[in-house]
Write an enzyme that holds these catalytic residues in place. Structure first.
Site, PDB file in Angstrom:
ATOM      1  N   VAL A   1       6.432   5.150  -0.329  1.00  0.00           N
ATOM      2  CA  VAL A   1       6.269   4.496  -1.858  1.00  0.00           C
ATOM      3  C   VAL A   1       6.723   3.009  -2.788  1.00  0.00           C
ATOM      4  O   VAL A   1       7.558   3.419  -2.796  1.00  0.00           O
ATOM      5  CB  VAL A   1       6.534   5.417  -3.008  1.00  0.00           C
ATOM      6  N   ASP A   2       5.754   2.596  -2.730  1.00  0.00           N
ATOM      7  CA  ASP A   2       6.326   1.075  -3.116  1.00  0.00           C
ATOM      8  C   ASP A   2       6.557   1.029  -4.738  1.00  0.00           C
ATOM      9  O   ASP A   2       5.281   1.472  -4.973  1.00  0.00           O
ATOM     10  CB  ASP A   2       5.521   0.071  -2.446  1.00  0.00           C
ATOM     11  N   VAL A   3       7.922   0.316  -5.266  1.00  0.00           N
ATOM     12  CA  VAL A   3       7.580   0.818  -6.670  1.00  0.00           C
ATOM     13  C   VAL A   3       7.833  -1.087  -7.245  1.00  0.00           C
ATOM     14  O   VAL A   3       8.923  -1.457  -7.054  1.00  0.00           O
ATOM     15  CB  VAL A   3       9.042   1.208  -7.215  1.00  0.00           C
TER      16      VAL A   3
ATOM     17  N   THR B   1       3.085   0.227  -6.316  1.00  0.00           N
ATOM     18  CA  THR B   1       2.068  -0.996  -5.884  1.00  0.00           C
ATOM     19  C   THR B   1       1.512  -0.808  -4.486  1.00  0.00           C
ATOM     20  O   THR B   1       2.761   0.215  -3.761  1.00  0.00           O
ATOM     21  CB  THR B   1       2.897  -2.177  -5.757  1.00  0.00           C
TER      22      THR B   1
END
Lengths: 205, 253
Positions: free
Chosen positions: B129-131, B141
């Protein structure tokens, strides 16, 4: 010198193990049949996947009896992960199933609800040596190895246990009986010390 | 007891390693391999390969290239970048990769997690998970930060944890490559959303030794991923592990 065999197992990926053997500058043969076994002196049994399916695979190819004869004739075996577990009398993954049976005992699943542990047991963990054997030359107490498994081996005879590891409870991480050795971790993914263990087995276990 | 893992992130395409080079199999192998061999020497616990170009969809996953990396790594290798099918996961695991990160594909269909777990086991699957932070909070994102969603991080974490998988890799895009410290605020805020049964890998921002101990004190993650620090400072993975051990944290010796 082509006297090291790697037993092909269903659903098992041999590439990391073969890479490690190649890095150590040994040649090996992939074993698919009883006949292949006649040409090797040391046999590595790798393994991920299901106990039940793996034993069915070996049985259907006559390889269980062939491996037993191989050891009777002085051959050495190193079982890795599931390859260690099938050295025992039986396993319980996907239903009760007889193993090859070099070492009396069974497999047990880690209980996530006991000891608040994560299952599967994945990552680097240390071994506590109960005795020193040639497989462990140059490997000291509390060395870390890479594990990934949900079941562990439980031999009946304490003398078959070489090292233990703690994950919620204390389980056998190295076992041996005569020419037969089993490690629950993956030496081929355990850095320098893992390579050392493989080399020990190949050279003089 | 399991050790906290010190993980090195190797960015392919857009990274310093291959910067300014046109995509080319063999040239990349030549460039990346010395780094991989160095990491092996420096006792890193795990290597995380992130192919940014594959993640953006610029090209397909390059299995031959990954095979070259795995062949020289005698520690677990994790692959991230453009993974959206069961067939890809199978092919990646066949290269000898230990774990595969699924990230962008989950914004379209999370059921791939169920299929992957059944076929390969939960331990082989990492959810990435990219944040990024906005005025309204933390949002997800994806596709290497080329698509900003309107999905709040808490919402996404709750949705994916309906499924079973091995680990969670959460990267702070704001911190990535800055060497200004792990995103302490982000990880504090989301720790309530993450089940105690799922190992968390933090990623993005590590710049000095204290950054590692700070995040250990805060949330004690299962893995500490960092890239730039090992490329641009004198600090090595072995140094990080020794430092953490002197403070009483458990790392691989």
């Amino acid at each position: 010198m082509n006297d090291i065999g790697v037993l092909r197992m269903p659903a098992s990926n041999l590439s990391s193990l073969l890479n490690a053997i190649e890095f150590l500058k040994y040649q090996c043969k992939i074993i698919d049949s009883e006949e292949d076994l006649l040409h090797v002196r040391k046999l590595i049994i790798p393994g991920v996947g299901s106990y039940f399916q793996s034993m069915e695979y070996l049985e259907s190819r006559g390889l269980v009896d062939a491996v037993i004869d191989f050891v009777k004739n002085g051959g050495h075996i190193l079982g890795i992960c599931l390859g260690m577990q099938i050295l025992l009398s039986e396993g319980v993954e996907d239903g009760l199933k007889s193993g090859i049976g070099f070492i009396k005992g069974t497999t047990i699943k880690f209980a996530a609800d006991k000891g608040n542990i994560k299952v599967p047991h994945v990552g680097w963990n240390s071994i506590k040596l109960l005795k020193q054997i040639s497989l462990l030359d140059g490997i000291v107490d509390f060395t870390d190895f890479y594990f990934t498994h949900s079941y562990y081996s439980s031999p009946i005879e304490e003398t078959d246990i070489v090292a233990t590891t703690e994950h919620g409870l204390i389980f056998p991480s190295i076992i041996s009986n005569g020419n037969v050795f089993g490690v629950q971790f993956h030496p081929e993914k355990s850095g320098k010390m893992g390579l050392r263990l493989l080399q020990n087995f190949i050279q003089h276990a | 007891m399991l050790k906290t893992r010190v993980i090195t992130t190797v960015l392919i395409e857009g990274s310093q390693i291959v910067k300014g080079q046109k995509f080319d199999n063999w040239r990349k192998i030549d460039t990346v391999l010395p780094i991989i061999k160095l990491y092996n020497l420096r006792e890193v616990d795990e290597i995380l390969i992130c192919d940014i170009g594959a993640s953006k969809g610029l090209y397909a996953i390059n299995y031959e290239f990954i095979k070259g990396i795995v062949k020289n790594s005698f520690i677990p290798v994790t692959y991230a970048g453009g993974v959206n099918s069961i067939g890809q996961i199978k092919d990646l695991l066949e290269t000898g990769v230990e774990k595969v990160v699924i990230n962008s594909a989950l914004y379209e269909d999370k059921s791939i997690l169920d299929q992957a777990r059944k076929l390969f086991g939960a331990q082989a699957i990492i959810v990435g998970v990219d944040v990024v932070k906005s005025n309204l909070g933390y949002f997800c994102t994806y596709r290497s930060n080329t698509v900003l969603s309107n999905i709040a991080i808490g919402e996404h974490l709750s949705a994916i944890q309906e499924y079973e998988f091995g680990e969670l890799l959460i990267t702070s895009i704001d911190k990535d490559g800055t060497r200004s410290g792990f995103d302490v605020d982000l990880y504090s805020e989301i720790s309530d959303f993450i089940s105690a049964n799922i190992p968390l890998i933090v990623s993005g921002g590590a710049g000095n030794l204290e950054d590692f101990s700070r995040i250990m004190d805060l949330i004690n993650p299962g893995g500490l991923a960092a890239g730039s620090i090992y490329m641009f400072t004198e600090i090595t993975p072995l140094g990080v592990k020794k430092y953490l051990r002197t403070l009483g944290f458990r790392t691989r010796s």
